[in-house]
Design a protein around this motif. Sequence first.
Motif, PDB file in Angstrom:
ATOM      1  N   UNK A  14       1.173  -1.834   0.041  1.00 36.90           N
ATOM      2  CA  UNK A  14      -0.018   0.017   0.045  1.00 36.90           C
ATOM      3  C   UNK A  14       0.935   1.432   0.377  1.00 36.90           C
ATOM      4  N   UNK A  15       0.894   1.969  -0.650  1.00 35.36           N
ATOM      5  CA  UNK A  15       1.069   3.288  -0.569  1.00 35.36           C
ATOM      6  C   UNK A  15       0.654   4.183   0.714  1.00 35.36           C
ATOM      7  N   UNK A  16       1.396   4.951   1.294  1.00 35.11           N
ATOM      8  CA  UNK A  16       0.573   5.378   2.031  1.00 35.11           C
ATOM      9  C   UNK A  16      -0.262   6.994   2.081  1.00 35.11           C
ATOM     10  N   UNK A  17      -0.229   7.630   0.648  1.00 35.43           N
ATOM     11  CA  UNK A  17      -0.854   8.590   0.555  1.00 35.43           C
ATOM     12  C   UNK A  17      -1.269   8.228  -0.423  1.00 35.43           C
ATOM     13  N   UNK A  18      -2.903   7.018   0.272  1.00 35.83           N
ATOM     14  CA  UNK A  18      -3.475   6.678  -0.446  1.00 35.83           C
ATOM     15  C   UNK A  18      -4.731   8.044  -0.275  1.00 35.83           C
ATOM     16  N   UNK A  19      -5.492   7.649  -1.358  1.00 34.67           N
ATOM     17  CA  UNK A  19      -7.267   8.174  -1.307  1.00 34.67           C
ATOM     18  C   UNK A  19      -7.820   8.712   0.244  1.00 34.67           C
ATOM     19  N   UNK A  20      -7.662   7.304   0.841  1.00 35.67           N
ATOM     20  CA  UNK A  20      -8.802   6.505   2.207  1.00 35.67           C
ATOM     21  C   UNK A  20      -7.601   7.721   3.505  1.00 35.67           C
ATOM     22  N   UNK A  21      -6.408   7.766   3.271  1.00 35.48           N
ATOM     23  CA  UNK A  21      -5.490   7.619   4.049  1.00 35.48           C
ATOM     24  C   UNK A  21      -5.511   9.826   4.477  1.00 35.48           C
ATOM     25  N   UNK A  22      -5.713   9.880   2.883  1.00 37.89           N
ATOM     26  CA  UNK A  22      -5.903  12.017   2.892  1.00 37.89           C
ATOM     27  C   UNK A  22      -7.343  12.422   3.188  1.00 37.89           C
ATOM     28  N   UNK A 134      -4.995   1.054   9.038  1.00 39.36           N
ATOM     29  CA  UNK A 134      -5.827   0.551   8.538  1.00 39.36           C
ATOM     30  C   UNK A 134      -4.768   0.854   7.141  1.00 39.36           C
ATOM     31  N   UNK A 135      -4.945   2.188   6.730  1.00 44.90           N
ATOM     32  CA  UNK A 135      -4.937   2.890   5.541  1.00 44.90           C
ATOM     33  C   UNK A 135      -3.510   3.026   5.632  1.00 44.90           C
ATOM     34  N   UNK A 136      -2.510   2.190   6.640  1.00 48.58           N
ATOM     35  CA  UNK A 136      -1.004   3.475   6.487  1.00 48.58           C
ATOM     36  C   UNK A 136      -0.095   1.849   6.292  1.00 48.58           C
ATOM     37  N   UNK A 137       0.307   2.105   5.581  1.00 43.72           N
ATOM     38  CA  UNK A 137       1.588   0.786   5.114  1.00 43.72           C
ATOM     39  C   UNK A 137       2.468   0.572   6.573  1.00 43.72           C
ATOM     40  N   UNK A 138       2.181  -1.374   6.734  1.00 44.72           N
ATOM     41  CA  UNK A 138       2.807  -1.443   8.043  1.00 44.72           C
ATOM     42  C   UNK A 138       4.600  -1.116   8.400  1.00 44.72           C
ATOM     43  N   UNK A 139       5.251  -1.182   7.808  1.00 41.55           N
ATOM     44  CA  UNK A 139       5.877  -0.048   8.139  1.00 41.55           C
ATOM     45  C   UNK A 139       6.554   1.106   8.029  1.00 41.55           C
ATOM     46  N   UNK A 140       5.656   1.618   7.859  1.00 42.34           N
ATOM     47  CA  UNK A 140       5.361   3.166   7.899  1.00 42.34           C
ATOM     48  C   UNK A 140       5.116   3.619   8.798  1.00 42.34           C
ATOM     49  N   UNK A 145       1.993   7.529  11.547  1.00 44.37           N
ATOM     50  CA  UNK A 145       0.782   8.527  12.904  1.00 44.37           C
ATOM     51  C   UNK A 145       1.639   9.923  12.931  1.00 44.37           C
ATOM     52  N   UNK A 146       3.062  10.619  12.589  1.00 43.25           N
ATOM     53  CA  UNK A 146       3.399  12.231  12.262  1.00 43.25           C
ATOM     54  C   UNK A 146       2.810  12.165  11.399  1.00 43.25           C
ATOM     55  N   UNK A 147       2.574  11.498  10.604  1.00 42.52           N
ATOM     56  CA  UNK A 147       1.436  12.623   9.405  1.00 42.52           C
ATOM     57  C   UNK A 147      -0.072  12.417   9.791  1.00 42.52           C
ATOM     58  N   UNK A 148      -0.618  12.164  10.463  1.00 42.56           N
ATOM     59  CA  UNK A 148      -2.280  11.947  10.959  1.00 42.56           C
ATOM     60  C   UNK A 148      -2.060  13.547  11.893  1.00 42.56           C
ATOM     61  N   UNK A 149      -1.071  13.347  12.670  1.00 43.17           N
ATOM     62  CA  UNK A 149      -0.737  14.296  13.934  1.00 43.17           C
ATOM     63  C   UNK A 149      -0.890  15.892  13.193  1.00 43.17           C
TER      64      UNK A 149
END
Length: 397
Positions: A14-22, A134-140, A145-149
Amino acid sequence: MSGKDLNLKSKNNMKLWNINFISLLGINVLTFMAFYLVYPILSKYAINLGASLSMAGVIVGLFSITALIIGPFGGILTDKTNKKYVMEIGTLINGIATLGYSLAPNIGVIIFFRILHGASFSITSATSVAWATEFIPKDRIGEGIGYLGISQIIATAFGPEIGIEGANRFGISKTFMVAAVLIIVASFCMNFLPNTNNTPKKNTETKKHTIKLKEIIAFEILPLSFIGGLFFMGNGLVTSFLVLMGDKRNIRGVGIYFIVNALFLIFTRPISGKIYDKKGLSMVLYPALLFSIAEALFLGHANALWMIILAAIFKAFGQGFAQPALQAECFNKMGSEKRGLASSTFFIGANVGQGVGPLIGGGIASSLGYTWLFNISALMLLCGILFYAIYKRKKDI
Protein backbone atom coordinates in the motif's frame (compact mmCIF):
# COMPACT_ATOMS: atom_id res chain seq x y z
CA MET A 1 -10.36 1.36 -3.21
CA SER A 2 -12.47 -1.28 -1.48
CA GLY A 3 -12.20 -2.53 2.09
CA LYS A 4 -10.94 -5.90 0.82
CA ASP A 5 -7.96 -4.22 -0.80
CA LEU A 6 -6.92 -2.93 2.60
CA ASN A 7 -6.51 -6.22 4.46
CA LEU A 8 -3.33 -7.04 6.31
CA LYS A 9 -1.91 -9.16 3.48
CA SER A 10 -1.68 -6.21 1.14
CA LYS A 11 -0.53 -3.54 3.61
CA ASN A 12 3.13 -3.75 2.63
CA ASN A 13 2.21 -2.94 -1.00
CA MET A 14 0.00 0.00 0.00
CA LYS A 15 1.12 3.56 -0.67
CA LEU A 16 1.14 5.84 2.35
CA TRP A 17 -0.55 8.70 0.51
CA ASN A 18 -3.66 6.79 -0.61
CA ILE A 19 -7.03 8.50 -1.02
CA ASN A 20 -8.49 7.02 2.16
CA PHE A 21 -5.59 8.19 4.33
CA ILE A 22 -5.74 11.68 2.81
CA SER A 23 -9.52 11.83 3.35
CA LEU A 24 -9.09 10.81 6.97
CA LEU A 25 -6.58 13.63 7.45
CA GLY A 26 -9.20 16.11 6.23
CA ILE A 27 -11.86 14.69 8.54
CA ASN A 28 -9.47 14.93 11.48
CA VAL A 29 -8.87 18.60 10.68
CA LEU A 30 -12.60 19.27 11.12
CA THR A 31 -12.96 17.36 14.39
CA PHE A 32 -9.82 18.78 16.00
CA MET A 33 -10.59 22.29 14.74
CA ALA A 34 -13.89 22.08 16.60
CA PHE A 35 -12.14 20.70 19.68
CA TYR A 36 -9.64 23.58 19.79
CA LEU A 37 -12.31 26.19 19.12
CA VAL A 38 -13.91 25.13 22.40
CA TYR A 39 -11.00 24.28 24.67
CA PRO A 40 -9.36 27.68 25.34
CA ILE A 41 -12.64 29.50 25.98
CA LEU A 42 -14.56 26.93 28.05
CA SER A 43 -13.00 27.92 31.37
CA LYS A 44 -13.83 31.59 30.69
CA TYR A 45 -17.39 30.60 29.75
CA ALA A 46 -17.75 28.72 33.04
CA ILE A 47 -16.44 31.73 34.99
CA ASN A 48 -18.95 33.97 33.19
CA LEU A 49 -21.72 31.68 34.42
CA GLY A 50 -20.53 32.04 38.01
CA ALA A 51 -17.82 29.38 38.46
CA SER A 52 -14.66 30.12 40.46
CA LEU A 53 -11.21 29.63 38.90
CA SER A 54 -10.85 26.32 40.72
CA MET A 55 -14.30 25.15 39.59
CA ALA A 56 -13.51 26.18 36.00
CA GLY A 57 -10.43 23.95 36.18
CA VAL A 58 -12.59 21.10 37.49
CA ILE A 59 -15.09 21.51 34.64
CA VAL A 60 -12.33 21.49 32.01
CA GLY A 61 -10.69 18.49 33.69
CA LEU A 62 -13.95 16.53 33.87
CA PHE A 63 -13.58 15.88 30.16
CA SER A 64 -10.43 13.83 30.64
CA ILE A 65 -11.53 12.23 33.90
CA THR A 66 -14.63 10.90 32.11
CA ALA A 67 -12.46 9.82 29.19
CA LEU A 68 -10.19 7.98 31.61
CA ILE A 69 -13.12 5.91 32.88
CA ILE A 70 -14.84 5.29 29.54
CA GLY A 71 -11.78 5.25 27.24
CA PRO A 72 -10.51 1.73 27.99
CA PHE A 73 -13.83 0.29 26.84
CA GLY A 74 -13.25 2.06 23.54
CA GLY A 75 -10.50 -0.46 22.85
CA ILE A 76 -13.00 -3.31 23.12
CA LEU A 77 -15.44 -1.53 20.80
CA THR A 78 -12.64 -0.87 18.31
CA ASP A 79 -11.30 -4.44 18.21
CA LYS A 80 -14.60 -6.31 18.44
CA THR A 81 -17.05 -4.13 16.47
CA ASN A 82 -17.04 -1.99 13.33
CA LYS A 83 -14.52 0.88 13.54
CA LYS A 84 -16.32 3.00 10.95
CA TYR A 85 -19.68 2.84 12.72
CA VAL A 86 -18.09 3.54 16.11
CA MET A 87 -16.43 6.63 14.64
CA GLU A 88 -19.59 7.92 12.95
CA ILE A 89 -21.82 7.53 16.01
CA GLY A 90 -19.20 8.73 18.50
CA THR A 91 -18.40 11.81 16.42
CA LEU A 92 -22.09 12.68 16.11
CA ILE A 93 -22.43 12.54 19.92
CA ASN A 94 -19.38 14.83 20.14
CA GLY A 95 -21.28 17.34 18.03
CA ILE A 96 -24.40 17.11 20.20
CA ALA A 97 -22.35 17.65 23.37
CA THR A 98 -20.57 20.66 21.87
CA LEU A 99 -23.88 22.17 20.84
CA GLY A 100 -25.07 21.59 24.40
CA TYR A 101 -22.42 23.95 25.75
CA SER A 102 -23.94 26.83 23.79
CA LEU A 103 -27.38 26.16 25.28
CA ALA A 104 -26.22 25.67 28.88
CA PRO A 105 -27.97 28.12 31.27
CA ASN A 106 -25.91 27.16 34.32
CA ILE A 107 -22.88 25.24 35.60
CA GLY A 108 -24.83 22.00 36.16
CA VAL A 109 -25.80 21.72 32.48
CA ILE A 110 -22.22 22.44 31.38
CA ILE A 111 -21.01 19.62 33.63
CA PHE A 112 -23.53 17.21 32.06
CA PHE A 113 -22.44 17.99 28.50
CA ARG A 114 -18.77 18.01 29.52
CA ILE A 115 -19.13 14.44 30.80
CA LEU A 116 -21.00 13.39 27.62
CA HIS A 117 -18.32 15.05 25.49
CA GLY A 118 -15.51 13.33 27.38
CA ALA A 119 -17.14 9.90 27.08
CA SER A 120 -17.75 10.10 23.34
CA PHE A 121 -14.44 11.77 22.51
CA SER A 122 -12.49 9.13 24.43
CA ILE A 123 -14.01 6.38 22.30
CA THR A 124 -13.44 8.18 19.00
CA SER A 125 -9.85 9.04 20.01
CA ALA A 126 -9.04 5.36 20.57
CA THR A 127 -10.84 4.28 17.42
CA SER A 128 -9.57 6.96 15.02
CA VAL A 129 -5.87 6.10 15.26
CA ALA A 130 -6.56 2.36 15.10
CA TRP A 131 -8.82 2.89 12.08
CA ALA A 132 -6.19 5.07 10.40
CA THR A 133 -3.55 2.32 10.69
CA GLU A 134 -5.65 0.21 8.32
CA PHE A 135 -4.83 2.78 5.63
CA ILE A 136 -1.09 2.97 6.49
CA PRO A 137 1.63 0.54 5.23
CA LYS A 138 2.80 -1.73 8.03
CA ASP A 139 6.47 -0.70 7.75
CA ARG A 140 5.63 3.03 7.91
CA ILE A 141 3.37 3.09 10.99
CA GLY A 142 5.50 5.61 12.88
CA GLU A 143 5.72 7.94 9.89
CA GLY A 144 2.01 7.58 9.10
CA ILE A 145 0.97 8.41 12.67
CA GLY A 146 3.30 11.40 12.50
CA TYR A 147 1.54 12.68 9.38
CA LEU A 148 -1.84 11.90 10.94
CA GLY A 149 -0.88 14.31 13.68
CA ILE A 150 -0.50 17.08 11.10
CA SER A 151 -4.29 17.23 10.85
CA GLN A 152 -4.32 18.02 14.56
CA ILE A 153 -1.47 20.49 14.04
CA ILE A 154 -3.47 22.46 11.47
CA ALA A 155 -6.37 22.62 13.90
CA THR A 156 -4.03 23.62 16.72
CA ALA A 157 -2.56 26.39 14.58
CA PHE A 158 -5.85 28.10 13.85
CA GLY A 159 -8.48 26.65 16.21
CA PRO A 160 -7.58 28.32 19.54
CA GLU A 161 -6.94 31.74 17.99
CA ILE A 162 -10.17 31.56 15.93
CA GLY A 163 -12.04 30.39 19.03
CA ILE A 164 -10.70 33.24 21.17
CA GLU A 165 -11.28 35.86 18.47
CA GLY A 166 -14.72 34.44 17.61
CA ALA A 167 -15.73 34.51 21.26
CA ASN A 168 -14.63 38.14 21.57
CA ARG A 169 -16.46 39.27 18.42
CA PHE A 170 -19.58 37.09 18.27
CA GLY A 171 -19.87 35.54 21.73
CA ILE A 172 -18.82 32.22 23.21
CA SER A 173 -22.18 30.50 22.60
CA LYS A 174 -22.07 31.16 18.85
CA THR A 175 -18.49 29.89 18.72
CA PHE A 176 -19.64 26.65 20.31
CA MET A 177 -22.38 26.35 17.67
CA VAL A 178 -19.84 26.69 14.85
CA ALA A 179 -17.71 23.98 16.47
CA ALA A 180 -20.73 21.67 16.67
CA VAL A 181 -21.47 22.14 12.96
CA LEU A 182 -17.87 21.22 12.04
CA ILE A 183 -18.11 17.98 14.04
CA ILE A 184 -21.44 16.97 12.50
CA VAL A 185 -20.04 17.60 9.00
CA ALA A 186 -17.04 15.40 9.88
CA SER A 187 -19.36 12.59 10.97
CA PHE A 188 -21.21 12.82 7.63
CA CYS A 189 -17.95 12.72 5.63
CA MET A 190 -16.90 9.48 7.34
CA ASN A 191 -19.71 7.76 5.47
CA PHE A 192 -17.68 7.99 2.25
CA LEU A 193 -14.65 6.09 3.63
CA PRO A 194 -14.49 2.31 3.00
CA ASN A 195 -15.80 -0.07 5.63
CA THR A 196 -12.79 -2.34 6.18
CA ASN A 197 -14.60 -4.27 8.92
CA ASN A 198 -11.48 -6.22 9.94
CA THR A 199 -13.12 -7.50 13.11
CA PRO A 200 -12.72 -11.00 14.52
CA LYS A 201 -15.34 -13.51 13.42
CA LYS A 202 -18.05 -14.17 15.95
CA ASN A 203 -17.95 -17.46 17.75
CA THR A 204 -20.92 -19.60 16.77
CA GLU A 205 -20.98 -21.26 20.19
CA THR A 206 -23.44 -19.84 22.71
CA LYS A 207 -20.74 -19.54 25.33
CA LYS A 208 -20.91 -16.52 27.60
CA HIS A 209 -17.88 -14.27 27.36
CA THR A 210 -16.71 -12.44 30.45
CA ILE A 211 -14.77 -9.28 29.82
CA LYS A 212 -11.36 -9.58 31.44
CA LEU A 213 -9.21 -6.72 32.67
CA LYS A 214 -6.48 -7.57 30.13
CA GLU A 215 -9.03 -6.91 27.35
CA ILE A 216 -9.55 -3.39 28.67
CA ILE A 217 -5.99 -2.43 29.62
CA ALA A 218 -2.74 -3.61 27.99
CA PHE A 219 -0.54 -3.62 31.09
CA GLU A 220 2.65 -4.23 29.09
CA ILE A 221 2.43 -0.76 27.51
CA LEU A 222 0.99 1.07 30.53
CA PRO A 223 4.40 2.62 31.44
CA LEU A 224 4.56 4.15 27.95
CA SER A 225 1.01 5.41 28.40
CA PHE A 226 1.85 7.26 31.60
CA ILE A 227 5.00 8.79 30.10
CA GLY A 228 2.78 10.09 27.32
CA GLY A 229 0.45 11.41 30.01
CA LEU A 230 3.15 13.78 31.24
CA PHE A 231 3.15 15.55 27.89
CA PHE A 232 -0.65 15.72 27.84
CA MET A 233 -0.63 17.15 31.36
CA GLY A 234 1.39 20.10 30.08
CA ASN A 235 -0.96 20.37 27.12
CA GLY A 236 -3.98 20.52 29.44
CA LEU A 237 -2.38 23.25 31.55
CA VAL A 238 -1.57 25.41 28.53
CA THR A 239 -4.96 25.12 26.84
CA SER A 240 -6.80 25.74 30.11
CA PHE A 241 -4.76 28.53 31.71
CA LEU A 242 -2.63 30.29 29.07
CA VAL A 243 -5.33 32.83 28.20
CA LEU A 244 -6.05 33.52 31.89
CA MET A 245 -2.31 33.81 32.65
CA GLY A 246 -1.89 36.24 29.77
CA ASP A 247 -4.70 38.41 31.14
CA LYS A 248 -3.22 38.42 34.64
CA ARG A 249 0.30 39.28 33.47
CA ASN A 250 -0.87 41.76 30.84
CA ILE A 251 0.73 39.80 28.01
CA ARG A 252 -1.32 40.48 24.90
CA GLY A 253 -1.59 38.16 21.90
CA VAL A 254 -0.87 34.89 23.74
CA GLY A 255 -2.97 33.09 21.13
CA ILE A 256 0.08 33.23 18.84
CA TYR A 257 1.50 30.44 21.03
CA PHE A 258 -0.79 27.94 19.29
CA ILE A 259 0.08 29.18 15.79
CA VAL A 260 3.85 29.08 16.34
CA ASN A 261 3.63 25.67 18.00
CA ALA A 262 1.60 24.28 15.12
CA LEU A 263 3.96 25.64 12.45
CA PHE A 264 6.93 23.92 14.07
CA LEU A 265 4.90 20.74 14.64
CA ILE A 266 4.52 20.39 10.88
CA PHE A 267 8.28 19.81 10.86
CA THR A 268 8.71 17.78 14.06
CA ARG A 269 5.84 15.28 13.71
CA PRO A 270 6.95 13.55 10.48
CA ILE A 271 10.63 13.70 11.48
CA SER A 272 9.79 12.02 14.79
CA GLY A 273 8.07 9.12 13.04
CA LYS A 274 10.99 8.60 10.65
CA ILE A 275 13.56 8.66 13.47
CA TYR A 276 11.47 6.20 15.47
CA ASP A 277 11.08 3.80 12.52
CA LYS A 278 14.88 3.78 11.99
CA LYS A 279 16.42 4.37 15.44
CA GLY A 280 13.84 3.39 18.04
CA LEU A 281 11.99 5.13 20.86
CA SER A 282 14.88 6.30 23.06
CA MET A 283 16.38 8.49 20.32
CA VAL A 284 13.11 10.42 20.26
CA LEU A 285 11.88 10.37 23.86
CA TYR A 286 14.85 11.67 25.86
CA PRO A 287 15.22 14.90 23.80
CA ALA A 288 11.44 15.34 23.81
CA LEU A 289 11.29 15.28 27.61
CA LEU A 290 14.11 17.83 27.88
CA PHE A 291 12.42 20.18 25.42
CA SER A 292 9.14 19.92 27.35
CA ILE A 293 10.89 20.79 30.62
CA ALA A 294 12.28 23.93 28.96
CA GLU A 295 8.81 24.81 27.67
CA ALA A 296 7.23 24.56 31.14
CA LEU A 297 9.96 26.71 32.73
CA PHE A 298 9.65 29.43 30.09
CA LEU A 299 5.88 29.56 30.52
CA GLY A 300 6.16 29.67 34.30
CA HIS A 301 8.49 32.67 34.22
CA ALA A 302 7.10 34.40 31.12
CA ASN A 303 6.68 38.17 31.42
CA ALA A 304 6.77 39.00 27.70
CA LEU A 305 5.32 37.59 24.49
CA TRP A 306 8.71 36.42 23.15
CA MET A 307 8.98 33.97 26.06
CA ILE A 308 5.55 32.57 25.20
CA ILE A 309 6.65 32.14 21.57
CA LEU A 310 9.89 30.39 22.57
CA ALA A 311 7.94 28.07 24.85
CA ALA A 312 5.69 27.16 21.89
CA ILE A 313 8.75 26.17 19.84
CA PHE A 314 10.09 24.01 22.68
CA LYS A 315 6.69 22.32 22.96
CA ALA A 316 6.81 21.39 19.26
CA PHE A 317 10.08 19.55 19.86
CA GLY A 318 8.69 18.06 23.08
CA GLN A 319 5.21 16.63 22.73
CA GLY A 320 5.47 16.88 18.93
CA PHE A 321 8.42 14.49 18.96
CA ALA A 322 7.16 12.15 21.69
CA GLN A 323 3.51 11.48 20.88
CA PRO A 324 3.76 9.75 17.46
CA ALA A 325 6.75 7.71 18.60
CA LEU A 326 5.04 6.54 21.79
CA GLN A 327 1.86 5.63 19.90
CA ALA A 328 3.80 3.70 17.25
CA GLU A 329 5.71 1.83 19.96
CA CYS A 330 2.42 0.83 21.59
CA PHE A 331 1.00 -0.43 18.27
CA ASN A 332 4.15 -2.40 17.45
CA LYS A 333 4.23 -4.07 20.86
CA MET A 334 0.56 -5.12 20.71
CA GLY A 335 0.34 -6.22 17.08
CA SER A 336 -2.28 -5.54 14.41
CA GLU A 337 -5.09 -7.53 16.06
CA LYS A 338 -5.02 -5.42 19.23
CA ARG A 339 -4.56 -1.91 17.90
CA GLY A 340 -7.79 -0.74 19.49
CA LEU A 341 -6.55 -1.99 22.86
CA ALA A 342 -3.16 -0.37 22.26
CA SER A 343 -4.77 2.94 21.34
CA SER A 344 -7.20 3.01 24.28
CA THR A 345 -4.42 2.07 26.72
CA PHE A 346 -2.18 4.83 25.39
CA PHE A 347 -4.98 7.34 25.93
CA ILE A 348 -5.32 6.29 29.58
CA GLY A 349 -2.16 8.23 30.28
CA ALA A 350 -3.29 11.05 28.01
CA ASN A 351 -6.60 11.35 29.85
CA VAL A 352 -4.97 11.17 33.27
CA GLY A 353 -2.53 13.92 32.32
CA GLN A 354 -4.98 16.15 30.50
CA GLY A 355 -7.59 15.63 33.21
CA VAL A 356 -5.44 15.90 36.33
CA GLY A 357 -3.57 18.91 34.91
CA PRO A 358 -6.50 21.36 34.80
CA LEU A 359 -8.19 19.69 37.79
CA ILE A 360 -5.27 20.27 40.17
CA GLY A 361 -3.85 23.18 38.18
CA GLY A 362 -6.77 25.45 39.01
CA GLY A 363 -6.12 25.01 42.73
CA ILE A 364 -2.36 25.48 42.37
CA ALA A 365 -2.79 28.60 40.23
CA SER A 366 -5.25 30.08 42.75
CA SER A 367 -3.08 29.45 45.81
CA LEU A 368 0.53 29.55 44.52
CA GLY A 369 0.29 31.32 41.17
CA TYR A 370 1.07 30.39 37.58
CA THR A 371 4.85 30.29 38.11
CA TRP A 372 4.60 27.38 40.52
CA LEU A 373 1.98 25.72 38.35
CA PHE A 374 4.42 25.34 35.45
CA ASN A 375 7.45 24.72 37.70
CA ILE A 376 5.68 21.67 39.10
CA SER A 377 4.90 20.55 35.56
CA ALA A 378 8.63 20.75 34.72
CA LEU A 379 9.46 18.70 37.81
CA MET A 380 7.01 15.98 36.75
CA LEU A 381 8.65 15.79 33.32
CA LEU A 382 12.07 15.45 34.98
CA CYS A 383 10.68 12.48 36.91
CA GLY A 384 9.55 11.11 33.54
CA ILE A 385 13.16 10.93 32.35
CA LEU A 386 14.13 8.87 35.41
CA PHE A 387 11.06 6.65 35.04
CA TYR A 388 11.77 5.86 31.37
CA ALA A 389 15.44 5.13 32.13
CA ILE A 390 14.38 2.58 34.76
CA TYR A 391 11.73 1.10 32.45
CA LYS A 392 14.18 0.73 29.57
CA ARG A 393 16.85 -0.82 31.78
CA LYS A 394 14.41 -3.47 33.02
CA LYS A 395 13.31 -4.22 29.45
CA ASP A 396 16.93 -4.60 28.28
CA ILE A 397 17.86 -7.07 31.04
